[in-house]
Design an enzyme around this catalytic site. Structure first.
Site, PDB file in Angstrom:
ATOM      1  N   ILE A   1       0.654  -2.772  -4.116  1.00 17.73           N
ATOM      2  CA  ILE A   1      -0.299  -2.263  -3.138  1.00 17.73           C
ATOM      3  C   ILE A   1       0.016  -0.811  -2.782  1.00 17.73           C
ATOM      4  O   ILE A   1       1.170  -0.390  -2.828  1.00 17.73           O
ATOM      5  CB  ILE A   1      -0.309  -3.149  -1.866  1.00 17.73           C
ATOM      6  CG1 ILE A   1      -1.419  -2.713  -0.896  1.00 17.73           C
ATOM      7  CG2 ILE A   1       1.056  -3.232  -1.222  1.00 17.73           C
ATOM      8  CD1 ILE A   1      -1.706  -3.710   0.228  1.00 17.73           C
ATOM      9  N   CYS A   2      -1.024  -0.058  -2.478  1.00 20.67           N
ATOM     10  CA  CYS A   2      -0.925   1.293  -1.952  1.00 20.67           C
ATOM     11  C   CYS A   2      -0.284   2.242  -2.970  1.00 20.67           C
ATOM     12  O   CYS A   2      -0.826   2.468  -4.030  1.00 20.67           O
ATOM     13  CB  CYS A   2      -0.181   1.246  -0.623  1.00 20.67           C
ATOM     14  SG  CYS A   2      -0.387   2.705   0.405  1.00 20.67           S
ATOM     15  N   HIS A   3       0.893   2.798  -2.673  1.00 17.13           N
ATOM     16  CA  HIS A   3       1.598   3.697  -3.591  1.00 17.13           C
ATOM     17  C   HIS A   3       2.484   2.929  -4.574  1.00 17.13           C
ATOM     18  O   HIS A   3       3.089   3.530  -5.455  1.00 17.13           O
ATOM     19  CB  HIS A   3       2.473   4.676  -2.809  1.00 17.13           C
ATOM     20  CG  HIS A   3       1.710   5.727  -2.075  1.00 17.13           C
ATOM     21  ND1 HIS A   3       1.031   5.468  -0.894  1.00 17.13           N
ATOM     22  CD2 HIS A   3       1.522   7.032  -2.336  1.00 17.13           C
ATOM     23  CE1 HIS A   3       0.463   6.577  -0.471  1.00 17.13           C
ATOM     24  NE2 HIS A   3       0.732   7.548  -1.318  1.00 17.13           N
TER      25      HIS A   3
ATOM     26  N   SER B   1      -3.960  -3.491  -4.903  1.00 16.62           N
ATOM     27  CA  SER B   1      -4.775  -3.289  -3.715  1.00 16.62           C
ATOM     28  C   SER B   1      -4.549  -1.877  -3.198  1.00 16.62           C
ATOM     29  O   SER B   1      -3.560  -1.231  -3.542  1.00 16.62           O
ATOM     30  CB  SER B   1      -4.400  -4.331  -2.658  1.00 16.62           C
ATOM     31  OG  SER B   1      -5.357  -4.409  -1.648  1.00 16.62           O
TER      32      SER B   1
END
Length: 185
Positions: free
Chosen positions: A112-114, A161
């Site tokens: 998720i994210c980075h 995500s």
């Protein structure tokens, strides 16, 4: 189906600077589904966590140093984000090799994210469809991924995500994806 992950052990690979909510909420969802979750890191002891990358958010206990972990001990891999966390992981050869070896098994990987920065460094996303935090999408494209702007993106063994705002959908998706694979024996 409160125990759909009973008997499964999930590795969460994180470093100092991990976005606390991106580790804690998925870990809670996995625990709630019956999984054992171990936090792997570059060092033993504890990690310092962050909220929105800048505010201190306490510490998280490390269960095992990644250099001492074996891919065969885990049924799935979770890579939370935060900017500092994956930046450290992607510069550590042992962490990158663990991710590369894990992906080679075909077992499920969620990020998720980075978090996908480490997947890009491991050179395992070429030809794959992913999503992430907007600022690293060019990096993922340059690593050969097709990048989409979706709450959750599932492509084969990968579940990705965009951000903490997508955690409810991400947590539900990873429980479902991790449960679809039989537990290692």
């Amino acid at each position: 189906m409160a125990h759909e992950l009973r008997g499964r052990t999930i590795a969460t690979l994180a470093a100092d600077g991990v976005e606390r909510v991106e580790l804690d909420l998925p870990r809670g969802a996995l625990y709630g589904a019956g999984a054992t979750v171990e936090v792997l890191s570059l060092h033993t002891g504890s990690l310092w966590a962050r909220e929105w990358d800048k505010d201190p958010a306490g510490t998280i206990t490390v269960d095992r140093e990644v250099s001492e972990a074996s891919v065969s001990d885990y049924d799935a891999l979770l890579l939370p984000g935060g900017t500092v966390n994956p930046d450290q992981l992607r510069t550590d050869p042992t962490a990158v090799e663990f991710v590369r070896a894990f992906v080679a098994t075909g077992k499920p990987v969620a990020s998720i994210c980075h978090g996908p920065w480490t997947l890009a460094e491991a050179d395992v996303i070429r030809g794959r469809r992913l999503t992430s935090w907007a600022s690293i999408r060019t990096d993922l494209r340059n690593a050969g991924a097709e990048v989409v702007d979706e709450e959750v993106c599932i492509d084969g063994q990968f579940t990705t995500s965009r951000s903490p705002f997508d955690l409810p959908a991400f947590c539900a998706a990873i429980v479902e994806q991790f449960a679809a694979v039989p537990a290692a024996t």
